[in-house]
Structure formats: C-alpha cells, structure tokens
Design an enzyme around this catalytic site. Structure first.
Site, mmCIF file in Angstrom:
data_model
loop_
_atom_site.group_PDB
_atom_site.id
_atom_site.type_symbol
_atom_site.label_atom_id
_atom_site.label_comp_id
_atom_site.label_asym_id
_atom_site.label_seq_id
_atom_site.Cartn_x
_atom_site.Cartn_y
_atom_site.Cartn_z
ATOM 1 C CB CYS A 127 -0.999 -0.038 1.158
ATOM 2 S SG CYS A 127 -2.354 1.138 0.923
ATOM 3 C CG HIS B 262 -3.451 -3.121 3.356
ATOM 4 N ND1 HIS B 262 -2.463 -2.811 4.265
ATOM 5 C CD2 HIS B 262 -3.887 -1.955 2.838
ATOM 6 C CE1 HIS B 262 -2.299 -1.492 4.298
ATOM 7 N NE2 HIS B 262 -3.148 -0.949 3.442
ATOM 8 C CD GLU C 272 -1.166 -5.974 5.343
ATOM 9 O OE1 GLU C 272 -1.044 -6.382 4.173
ATOM 10 O OE2 GLU C 272 -1.088 -4.766 5.645
#
Ligand code: MN
Length: 278
Positions: free
Chosen positions: A123, A242, A244
């Site tokens: 990001c 993202h 994650e």
C-alpha cells in the site's frame, strides 16, 4: 546457520501529541499486528526497524546497519505521503501526509537496495517505492482521476474491495496462474483485493513495470523493478492492496501466500549470494 530469514518491517509513527493520554508528547514507532503475523506465516522472523532519527536521537546507529543485519524489508502501509516528496505542494492541508515517515522509509529503502536485499512494499510502501525511484502520486485519487472508483472508504475500511487484472507475462501473473492467460480469445482473469488507499501512482518511476491494474479505472495496483533495464539489482516489488488484511478462509479474495513466498524465496537467494561472497 539460521533457516529463518530475518525480515525488517518499517515502523509507523504516532507523532508527539500533547493531547494523547498515554506517552503524552512522546513519539511512538509501531507496527500493525497483521503485517507481522503475515510475514511470520512464511516462517520468517519479523523485526521492526525503528528510525534512529528524531529529537531524542543518540549514538551512531544507521539504517545501513539494519540493512546489513536483515535479509529483506517490508514497507508497511499507513499514512499518505507528503506531496513535497515528489515535488508538489499539498493541494489541501489534509493531504499533507507524513513527511518524517517519508524521509525515514525512503532512506530505509535505499539502504536495503544498496545492500542488495529484497524489498516488498504494501500500500503506502508501493507509493514510497514509486516516489523514491522518481515517480509521482495522485494526492487524492477521487478528485484527480476522472472516473475513478472508490479506492478508499473510511467506513468499510478493509472491507472495501475491487477486482484487479494482472498484466500477462509479469512475475505476478506467473505467481497467480489462470488458464485465461494463455487463451487470446478469453478475457483476462479478474481477482478481488481490498482497497484502502487514498493516493495512487500518477507517473510510474523509471525501470518499473506495472504488474496489475484496477480494470474499472486503470489505477496501478502492483509494480516491480526491472533489473534487466535499470541499474539496481535488488528485488523491489509492491502491491497497492493489503494482503495481510485478507481473511485467509475467504476464497473469493486473492491469497497472499504466492506473493509473500516469492519475496521470502528472494531473500533466501540473496542470503545465499552474500554467503558466497563472504
Ligand atoms: Mn485499489
């Protein structure tokens, strides 16, 4: 010999705030938990790299010391970049970004690239990489890019999703194979990712390739440095989403493992290189 690569994660900043009830007036350097857990999911050790700069600075530790110790760098997501980092004035005060973090992360990126260590941007990390290598950003996608879809929604946050389209022939496309790539009469495969970014790439930095875009508005969603054309030999890749934050049990969103494992494999390969030359 350790079999666990040591991956540095760039710190986020809570700048000194006289109104904050804890650590009043103190600067906090921190990481968000899921980025650490995502990196650890590969078996690698995640370590935060604190900035040695600031008003309380002491001693002579540098970011190059960390780049020498660690095997790779993840540039974490977070605040906007300061437009001055790519030669612009902020068009609105609320788009001023975080100049201190820009300086820290650009220096961190340079230290790892100079040491020949792989770098993965997430990001904001993608934006830092693009700016550090000479590109520019939209300060505000919504007002500066006509026809843009909503790439950030404060209420939905990481539950805001859109599709992406990989550029055929790129490393990323290779990591996410789909039969549609090989058949010219079939449309490109679409994958779903979260979208939590206010800024985005306007002008791509030299020697970078676009590896994924948002098909609705063309916004660049993934980039990679091409060492065959440019002078830098490091692995430098980044995504605008993202991984994650993605729910690992949700098969409708893009899995993060292929991207992470490729980066970790590159850190192992770079480790091998440095062991050979020692
Ligand atoms: Mn997006």
């Amino acid at each position: 010999m350790s079999t666990r690569p040591k991956i540095g994660i760039s710190a986020c900043f809570f700048h000194a705030d006289p109104a904050r009830p804890i650590f009043t007036g103190k600067t906090l350097q921190y990481v968000e938990q899921s980025i650490v857990h995502w990196v650890q999911s590969s078996g690698a050790l995640a370590l935060v790299i604190p900035s040695p700069d600031g008003p309380t600075q002491r001693g002579d530790v540098t970011l190059a010391d960390y780049a020498g110790l660690l095997d790779g760098l993840v540039l974490e997501g977070g605040s906007d970049m300061w437009p001055g980092s790519y030669g612009e004035e902020p068009l609105r005060p609320e788009w001023s970004g975080d100049r201190i973090r820009d300086d820290y992360e650009i220096a961190l990126l340079r230290a790892f690239v100079d040491a020949g260590k792989p770098v993965l941007g997430i990001c904001r990390g993608l934006q830092v990489i693009n700016v550090a290598f000479g590109g520019t950003l939209y300060q505000d996608i919504a007002t500066q890019l006509a026809g843009a879809i909503e790439h950030r929604n404060a209420k939905l946050y990481d539950q805001n999703f859109h599709t992406i389209e990989f550029v055929p022939g790129t490393r990323l496309a290779e990591l996410y194979p789909h039969p549609g790539f090989k058949a010219p009469d079939r449309p490109l495969p679409h994958y779903v990712v979260n979208s939590v970014h206010h800024q985005g790439i306007k002008e791509l930095a030299p020697f970078f390739d676009v590896e994924a875009r948002c098909p609705n508005d063309g916004v660049i969603e993934a980039v990679r440095y091409d060492s065959t054309r440019g002078p830098v030999q490091s692995y430098v890749a980044a995504v605008q989403w993202h991984p994650e934050f993605h729910d690992w049990n949700n098969e409708t969103v893009l899995a993060g493992d292929p991207l992470l494992n490729d980066f970790i494999a590159a850190t192992r390969a770079a480790q091998g290189d440095s062991l050979v030359t020692r």
